[in-house]
Design a protein around this motif. Structure first.
Motif: not given
Length: 193
Positions: A60-66
């Motif tokens: 799981l990851h969110n867009a902010a990680v990118l």
């Protein structure tokens, strides 16, 4: 009469099955709505979030990680990206220190395999300072939250420079000077005193 009893029993069972199916459908819809709410929260956080499973796959990851890690939009597209692949990608950009690539990856992954909370900062290849705070979960997975602390670090550096400059000025004045706070505690003085 027996046929009537069977018909009533089958009708009752059918009705019960329909009610049960409706309840399950309602529960499923409630879970879907709750999941959508959690996704919305995750996607609107100003911090990056990853969940890594016990096999070190980023699940799981969110867009902010990118954005925070300056990763390509399709970095997690396969859905089973390993943490080691992320570490290797960042190590290739010099974000985990110097040394042979395999040694750097091994050193970072060795830290990951220790099931304890962690906190560290690192500077990315684009000059951003990231703070990472990770917490292991009971099932062997762990959550990491990434924050951009670049502006805070710049402000701290500017404050340290300003403090140094002021102390230098104080130290080179020919007369004794002291500075007290609002509770009359001595806060600064120069060497003449």
């Amino acid at each position: 009469m027996t046929a009537l009893v069977f018909a009533i029993v089958f009708f009752s069972l059918g009705l019960a099955a329909l009610v049960l199916a409706a309840c399950q459908r309602h529960e499923l819809n409630v879970l879907r709505a709750k999941c959508a709410q959690y996704e919305a929260v995750l996607d609107h956080l100003p911090a990056g979030v990853t969940l890594v499973d016990p096999d070190h796959k980023i699940t799981l990851h969110n867009a902010a990680v990118l954005e925070l890690m300056d990763l390509p939009a399709d970095f997690f597209a396969r859905g089973d990206t390993s943490l080691e692949a992320l570490v290797r990608y960042n190590a290739l950009r010099g974000e985990h220190g110097d040394g042979p690539l395999e040694d750097v990856v091994s050193r970072v992954m060795g830290k990951v395999r220790q099931p304890k909370p962690y906190r560290f900062e690192r500077t990315t290849s684009n000059g951003r300072v990231l703070s990472a705070h990770g917490v292991p979960l009971p099932d062997g997975s762990f959550v990491t939250i990434y924050s951009d602390v670049t502006e805070r670090r710049k402000a701290e550096a500017a404050l340290a420079r300003e403090s140094f400059d002021l102390q230098t000025i104080l130290d080179h004045l020919p007369q004794g000077i002291s500075v007290f706070d609002d509770q009359l505690r001595l806060r600064r003085w120069n060497r003449v005193l």
